[in-house]
Each structure stands twice: as C-alpha cells, then as structure tokens.
Design a protein around this motif. Structure first.
Motif, PDB file in Angstrom:
ATOM      1  N   PHE A  74       0.823  -1.211   0.000  1.00 58.80           N
ATOM      2  CA  PHE A  74       0.000   0.000   0.000  1.00 58.80           C
ATOM      3  C   PHE A  74       0.857   1.260   0.000  1.00 58.80           C
ATOM      4  O   PHE A  74       0.492   2.277  -0.600  1.00 58.80           O
ATOM      5  CB  PHE A  74      -0.953  -0.021   1.192  1.00 58.80           C
ATOM      6  N   ARG A 122       0.647   4.221  -2.759  1.00 61.25           N
ATOM      7  CA  ARG A 122       0.526   5.617  -2.346  1.00 61.25           C
ATOM      8  C   ARG A 122       1.618   6.470  -2.986  1.00 61.25           C
ATOM      9  O   ARG A 122       1.362   7.578  -3.464  1.00 61.25           O
ATOM     10  CB  ARG A 122       0.631   5.693  -0.821  1.00 61.25           C
ATOM     11  N   GLU A 123       2.823   5.929  -3.012  1.00 57.59           N
ATOM     12  CA  GLU A 123       3.938   6.647  -3.638  1.00 57.59           C
ATOM     13  C   GLU A 123       3.692   6.828  -5.129  1.00 57.59           C
ATOM     14  O   GLU A 123       3.988   7.881  -5.694  1.00 57.59           O
ATOM     15  CB  GLU A 123       5.239   5.881  -3.403  1.00 57.59           C
ATOM     16  N   ASP A 129       1.166   9.606  -5.592  1.00 55.20           N
ATOM     17  CA  ASP A 129       1.807  10.907  -5.365  1.00 55.20           C
ATOM     18  C   ASP A 129       2.664  11.313  -6.568  1.00 55.20           C
ATOM     19  O   ASP A 129       2.712  12.494  -6.939  1.00 55.20           O
ATOM     20  CB  ASP A 129       2.679  10.852  -4.107  1.00 55.20           C
ATOM     21  N   VAL A 143      -7.715  10.765  -6.795  1.00 55.52           N
ATOM     22  CA  VAL A 143      -7.235   9.387  -6.706  1.00 55.52           C
ATOM     23  C   VAL A 143      -8.132   8.466  -7.523  1.00 55.52           C
ATOM     24  O   VAL A 143      -7.650   7.572  -8.233  1.00 55.52           O
ATOM     25  CB  VAL A 143      -7.182   8.935  -5.239  1.00 55.52           C
TER      26      VAL A 143
END
Length: 214
Positions: free
Chosen positions: A2, A6-7, A10, A22
C-alpha cells in the motif's frame, strides 16, 4: 504494497497536472495499471514462477497498450504518461524518478544474448516516440527529445535529440522536457553550411570581377 501504491499516486499527481483525484487515477490511468501489473509480474518472475509472469504482462498489454517484460527492473516513482505503445524489454533497467511518454521503446538491436536492453539512470525523461536501443547506459538527469533514436551511451546531465541521438546540451536543467526550446542540430548545421557557401560565393565573385581599367 500500500505504501508503494501511495507513492505511485503521489508521483502521478506531481508529474501530471491533469490528474484531479485518486479515483480518476485508479480508473483512468493506464500507466498506473501497467506499473501495478509489472510489480506483481516481476516478483513472480524473480521467484522463477513459469508462464504466469509473461501471461500477466500480456494481460496488462491488452488492457493498457503498454508492454513491459516481467524481467525488466524498474525503480521507484516511475511514471508512464498516457503510455500507448510503450515497450520495455526484458533486460531493461530503469532507475528512480523516471518519466516515459507514449510510444517510447526501450529495446534491443538484434538477436544478441545476455544484457541487450538499455539501462536508464535516475531522473531521466524520455519524450514521445523516442527509441533507446541496445545495452547502453543513459546517465542520471538525462532528457531525450521526442522521436529521437538513441543507440550510444549518454553521459549524466545531458539532453539528446535527433536520429541518431546526439547530445545537444550538457548540464541539462531539472524539470520538464521543453521540446519547444530544444536546439535543432541538423538545422544549425544546415545554417552554418549555408553561411559558408555564401561566403565562398562572395569570394568567387571577387576573383571573377574584371580588373579595374587603367
């Protein structure tokens, strides 16, 4: 896992001003989908699982238009913008913070064995339709212009354009690849040749002028 997703999210927000949410990225960004498929396929490939890694890569290709061999090694914060037609070969190695645009090929030059695909350093940007071919190293902070064909190694902090690709800038500036501001080496050479011809014609006219009357 996860944290990696997330990275990746971003990274897309940072690199693509068109990204608004998102949900939009998760549903509508083929580059995001292709990278997730590859992360899974690559782990299976490293574990020597037969057939399945290639099968996953082909599913990804069918769904996204992006073909990444499961053997390719890809670093963190990798982003494929739009992505249709991108091909990344089995022995390609990609560093961190690399950006590829649509139609990019990281391919080989023939039927050679062993390491046959390029190695890209960190903070590399490869423009639309560019081809980087063979077991060559593209250094850190390199920018490759759209439509270029690169078949030789490129040093760090360079900008490359043309067919075959030639270094037109050293100590390339950080940030986006501004195609409208890239120099055109072929046009520069043609302009220099034109000036040289004009200079020679002027000299020839002087030689052919009749001598002054006495």
């Amino acid at each position: 896992m996860f944290a990696s997703i997330r990275e990746q999210l971003d990274t897309i927000f940072r690199e693509d001003p068109a990204a608004t949410s998102v949900l939009e990225i998760v549903l509508c960004y083929p580059g995001f989908h292709a990278i997730l498929f590859h992360r899974l396929a690559h782990r299976l490939y490293q574990a020597r699982v037969p057939i399945l890694p290639r099968f996953l890569s082909q599913i990804s290709r069918f769904l996204t238009g992006i073909e990444i061999h499961p053997g390719a090694t890809i670093g963190r914060r990798f982003f494929i913008d739009h992505g249709m037609g991108v091909v990344i070969g089995a022995t390609a190695e990609i560093g961190d913070d690399v950006l590829l645009y649509q139609g990019v090929t990281l391919g080989g030059t023939g039927n050679e064995q062993g390491k046959r695909h390029p190695t890209l350093g960190n903070h590399v940007v490869v423009g639309t339709g560019a081809k980087v071919l063979g077991s060559i190293r593209i250094g850190n902070n390199v920018k490759i212009g759209a439509g270029s064909v690169v078949v030789h190694a490129v040093p760090d902090h360079s900008t490359v354009v043309g067919i075959p690709g030639r270094v037109v800038k050293s100590r390339a500036a950080q940030g986006m690849l501004e195609h409208g501001m890239l120099p055109d080496p072929e046009a520069q050479e043609m302009n220099e040749l034109k000036l040289r011809v004009e200079h020679l014609e002027a000299q020839l006219r002087k030689l052919l002028e009749p001598p002054p009357a006495v």
